[in-house]
Write a protein that holds these residues in place. Structure first.
Motif, PDB file in Angstrom:
ATOM      1  N   ALA A  47      26.377  23.517 -28.121  1.00 54.72           N
ATOM      2  CA  ALA A  47      26.777  23.697 -29.523  1.00 54.72           C
ATOM      3  C   ALA A  47      27.471  22.435 -30.033  1.00 54.72           C
ATOM      4  N   ARG A  48      26.686  21.473 -30.439  1.00 53.52           N
ATOM      5  CA  ARG A  48      27.229  20.220 -30.965  1.00 53.52           C
ATOM      6  C   ARG A  48      26.134  19.472 -31.722  1.00 53.52           C
ATOM      7  N   LEU A  49      26.545  18.431 -32.443  1.00 57.49           N
ATOM      8  CA  LEU A  49      25.595  17.537 -33.087  1.00 57.49           C
ATOM      9  C   LEU A  49      25.308  16.357 -32.154  1.00 57.49           C
ATOM     10  N   PHE A  50      24.113  15.796 -32.279  1.00 56.90           N
ATOM     11  CA  PHE A  50      23.708  14.690 -31.422  1.00 56.90           C
ATOM     12  C   PHE A  50      23.424  13.462 -32.285  1.00 56.90           C
ATOM     13  N   SER A  51      23.950  12.321 -31.853  1.00 57.04           N
ATOM     14  CA  SER A  51      23.742  11.076 -32.581  1.00 57.04           C
ATOM     15  C   SER A  51      22.533  10.339 -32.017  1.00 57.04           C
ATOM     16  N   LEU A  52      21.506  10.211 -32.824  1.00 53.79           N
ATOM     17  CA  LEU A  52      20.338   9.439 -32.405  1.00 53.79           C
ATOM     18  C   LEU A  52      20.628   7.947 -32.433  1.00 53.79           C
ATOM     19  N   SER A  53      21.476   7.516 -33.357  1.00 56.49           N
ATOM     20  CA  SER A  53      21.796   6.088 -33.443  1.00 56.49           C
ATOM     21  C   SER A  53      22.568   5.625 -32.213  1.00 56.49           C
ATOM     22  N   LYS A  54      23.315   6.540 -31.583  1.00 54.26           N
ATOM     23  CA  LYS A  54      24.036   6.210 -30.355  1.00 54.26           C
ATOM     24  C   LYS A  54      23.203   6.523 -29.111  1.00 54.26           C
ATOM     25  N   ARG A  55      21.951   6.936 -29.326  1.00 55.77           N
ATOM     26  CA  ARG A  55      21.016   7.246 -28.238  1.00 55.77           C
ATOM     27  C   ARG A  55      21.535   8.381 -27.352  1.00 55.77           C
ATOM     28  N   GLU A  56      22.260   9.328 -27.969  1.00 58.60           N
ATOM     29  CA  GLU A  56      22.690  10.496 -27.194  1.00 58.60           C
ATOM     30  C   GLU A  56      21.507  11.391 -26.846  1.00 58.60           C
ATOM     31  N   ALA A  57      20.458  11.308 -27.647  1.00 61.81           N
ATOM     32  CA  ALA A  57      19.246  12.087 -27.397  1.00 61.81           C
ATOM     33  C   ALA A  57      18.061  11.327 -27.970  1.00 61.81           C
ATOM     34  N   ASP A  58      16.870  11.597 -27.420  1.00 65.41           N
ATOM     35  CA  ASP A  58      15.638  11.048 -27.992  1.00 65.41           C
ATOM     36  C   ASP A  58      15.126  11.947 -29.109  1.00 65.41           C
ATOM     37  N   ILE A  59      15.322  13.252 -28.923  1.00 62.73           N
ATOM     38  CA  ILE A  59      14.935  14.252 -29.919  1.00 62.73           C
ATOM     39  C   ILE A  59      16.144  15.146 -30.154  1.00 62.73           C
ATOM     40  N   ALA A  60      16.515  15.321 -31.405  1.00 63.41           N
ATOM     41  CA  ALA A  60      17.639  16.198 -31.732  1.00 63.41           C
ATOM     42  C   ALA A  60      17.146  17.321 -32.634  1.00 63.41           C
ATOM     43  N   ILE A  61      17.608  18.517 -32.355  1.00 60.47           N
ATOM     44  CA  ILE A  61      17.284  19.676 -33.191  1.00 60.47           C
ATOM     45  C   ILE A  61      18.588  20.177 -33.788  1.00 60.47           C
ATOM     46  N   SER A  62      18.595  20.357 -35.100  1.00 65.86           N
ATOM     47  CA  SER A  62      19.816  20.761 -35.777  1.00 65.86           C
ATOM     48  C   SER A  62      19.510  21.826 -36.824  1.00 65.86           C
ATOM     49  N   LEU A  63      20.563  22.244 -37.524  1.00 63.01           N
ATOM     50  CA  LEU A  63      20.435  23.288 -38.548  1.00 63.01           C
ATOM     51  C   LEU A  63      20.318  22.715 -39.949  1.00 63.01           C
ATOM     52  N   SER A  64      20.277  21.388 -40.070  1.00 59.95           N
ATOM     53  CA  SER A  64      20.199  20.779 -41.396  1.00 59.95           C
ATOM     54  C   SER A  64      19.517  19.422 -41.291  1.00 59.95           C
ATOM     55  N   MET A  65      19.198  18.858 -42.452  1.00 56.43           N
ATOM     56  CA  MET A  65      18.636  17.518 -42.480  1.00 56.43           C
ATOM     57  C   MET A  65      19.699  16.517 -42.040  1.00 56.43           C
ATOM     58  N   PRO A  66      19.286  15.377 -41.499  1.00 52.71           N
ATOM     59  CA  PRO A  66      20.257  14.452 -40.901  1.00 52.71           C
ATOM     60  C   PRO A  66      21.047  13.681 -41.945  1.00 52.71           C
ATOM     61  N   ARG A  67      22.252  13.292 -41.533  1.00 49.04           N
ATOM     62  CA  ARG A  67      23.057  12.391 -42.349  1.00 49.04           C
ATOM     63  C   ARG A  67      22.936  10.960 -41.848  1.00 49.04           C
ATOM     64  N   GLN A  68      22.283  10.784 -40.717  1.00 48.40           N
ATOM     65  CA  GLN A  68      22.128   9.457 -40.130  1.00 48.40           C
ATOM     66  C   GLN A  68      20.975   8.713 -40.792  1.00 48.40           C
ATOM     67  N   MET A  69      21.075   7.397 -40.803  1.00 45.79           N
ATOM     68  CA  MET A  69      20.028   6.551 -41.342  1.00 45.79           C
ATOM     69  C   MET A  69      18.960   6.323 -40.272  1.00 45.79           C
ATOM     70  N   ARG A  70      17.767   5.916 -40.712  1.00 47.70           N
ATOM     71  CA  ARG A  70      16.658   5.549 -39.830  1.00 47.70           C
ATOM     72  C   ARG A  70      16.272   6.691 -38.890  1.00 47.70           C
ATOM     73  N   VAL A  71      16.166   7.868 -39.445  1.00 45.66           N
ATOM     74  CA  VAL A  71      15.774   9.045 -38.676  1.00 45.66           C
ATOM     75  C   VAL A  71      14.573   9.696 -39.342  1.00 45.66           C
ATOM     76  N   VAL A  72      13.554  10.021 -38.542  1.00 48.39           N
ATOM     77  CA  VAL A  72      12.367  10.727 -39.029  1.00 48.39           C
ATOM     78  C   VAL A  72      12.559  12.205 -38.715  1.00 48.39           C
ATOM     79  N   SER A  73      12.462  13.049 -39.745  1.00 53.13           N
ATOM     80  CA  SER A  73      12.776  14.471 -39.582  1.00 53.13           C
ATOM     81  C   SER A  73      11.654  15.361 -40.085  1.00 53.13           C
ATOM     82  N   ARG A  74      11.630  16.573 -39.551  1.00 48.51           N
ATOM     83  CA  ARG A  74      10.711  17.596 -40.036  1.00 48.51           C
ATOM     84  C   ARG A  74      11.351  18.970 -39.840  1.00 48.51           C
ATOM     85  N   ARG A  75      11.064  19.876 -40.742  1.00 52.57           N
ATOM     86  CA  ARG A  75      11.553  21.238 -40.568  1.00 52.57           C
ATOM     87  C   ARG A  75      10.635  21.961 -39.602  1.00 52.57           C
TER      88      ARG A  75
END
Length: 306
Positions: free
Chosen positions: A135-163
């Motif tokens: 139960a946490r958010l994952f930072s793609l910019s910090k390479r905490e994960a290659d793929i992150a699944i969340s409950l909302s659209m990202p606030r991070q830049m340079r992220v490709v997202s899909r619902r």
């Protein structure tokens, strides 16, 4: 004689980025997959090579200096070039190989994804999966994960997202609890029942604040940051709990309460860093997740009760 200043190599810079992103040498070592002494040695060598101090060291960790902050941009550019080159090399191979780290909410990761990963790894024997179901958010910019699944659209830049999907939630209680407790005929009756829910001031996403959406005076008796803990507390007869339908499908003893009146909807989104959008093994895992969710819509959005 060439007196130009030597340029740092990628291996040094990836250790530097790991420390910059994690804030500690030990966490950076775990991310890179080496010993903390190796990371420290790499950072000292890089500082000597550049003639700059890159980090302020304290009891709480490593903080970038002004020189370190300037180096981050150049290091990330080199990282992007490296990932692009690795992706192009991977396109020449017919096999999908490598390690993919998935960051997902605990319920989706543990209940839905984990049992299905066997199919994926059998399909690609050289593929390894690291599943962080928490139960946490994952930072793609910090390479905490290659793929992150969340409950909302990202606030991070340079992220490709899909619902990925919408999903439904109801109030649940065990059959035994509901039989032995005061009847629930209207929403207001919920105030006479103990609830299992989240610790509100530790919510990692506002979308998890379910109780305010029910509009009943509810005071949880048991709170947890972990949805699996809530599930098992409810199965033990501790009270009622708002849970996703995909989590309760394998527990027939859990009965929805007033499902025609209390039905919440939330969404799952999948995010991949822009640098990884063409990396074959990451895309293969992302496609697998999306396909599994798409063909399991009866779990996420079951037909409404008659």
């Amino acid at each position: 004689m060439d007196a130009r200043k030597p340029q740092p190599g990628w291996d040094d810079l990836r250790h530097f980025l790991a420390v910059a992103r994690t804030g500690t040498v030990s966490a950076a070592a775990a991310q890179v997959g080496t010993e903390h002494t190796t990371v420290s040695r790499r950072i000292r060598a890089l500082e000597r090579e550049l003639g700059e101090t890159l980090f302020h060291k304290s009891n709480t960790g490593y903080e970038l200096t002004a020189a370190g902050q300037r180096l981050v941009g150049a290091a990330e550019d080199m990282e992007s070039a490296y990932l692009a080159a690795r992706s192009m090399a991977g396109l020449e191979s017919q096999s999908v190989a490598g390690v993919v780290r998935i960051g997902a909410p605990d319920g989706l990761g543990a209940i839905f994804l984990a049992p299905r990963l066997k199919t994926l790894t059998e399909r690609h024997p050289r593929l390894a999966i690291e599943l962080m179901a928490t139960a946490r958010l994952f930072s793609l910019s910090k390479r905490e994960a290659d793929i992150a699944i969340s409950l909302s659209m990202p606030r991070q830049m340079r992220v490709v997202s899909r619902r990925l999907t919408d999903y439904r939630l109801h109030v649940y209680g065990t059959r035994a609890y509901l039989q032995d407790s005061p009847p629930i005929r209207v929403v207001d009756d919920l105030k006479h029942h103990p609830f299992v829910s989240y610790i509100e001031d530790l919510l990692f996403a506002p979308e998890l604040n379910y109780l305010s959406a029910v509009r009943a005076t509810i005071t949880p008796r048991i709170r947890s940051t972990n949805l699996l803990a809530q599930l098992y507390a409810t199965l033990a007869g501790s009270g009622l709990c708002i849970m996703p339908t995909f989590m309760t499908a394998d527990f027939p003893d859990l009965i929805p309460v007033l499902p025609e009146r209390i039905a919440l909807t939330r969404s799952f989104y999948m995010h991949i860093h822009e640098d990884n959008r063409k990396v074959r093994h990451i895309n293969e895992v992302g496609s697998f997740i999306a396909a599994e969710i798409a063909r399991s819509q009866a779990l996420f959005n079951p037909p409404a009760a008659a």
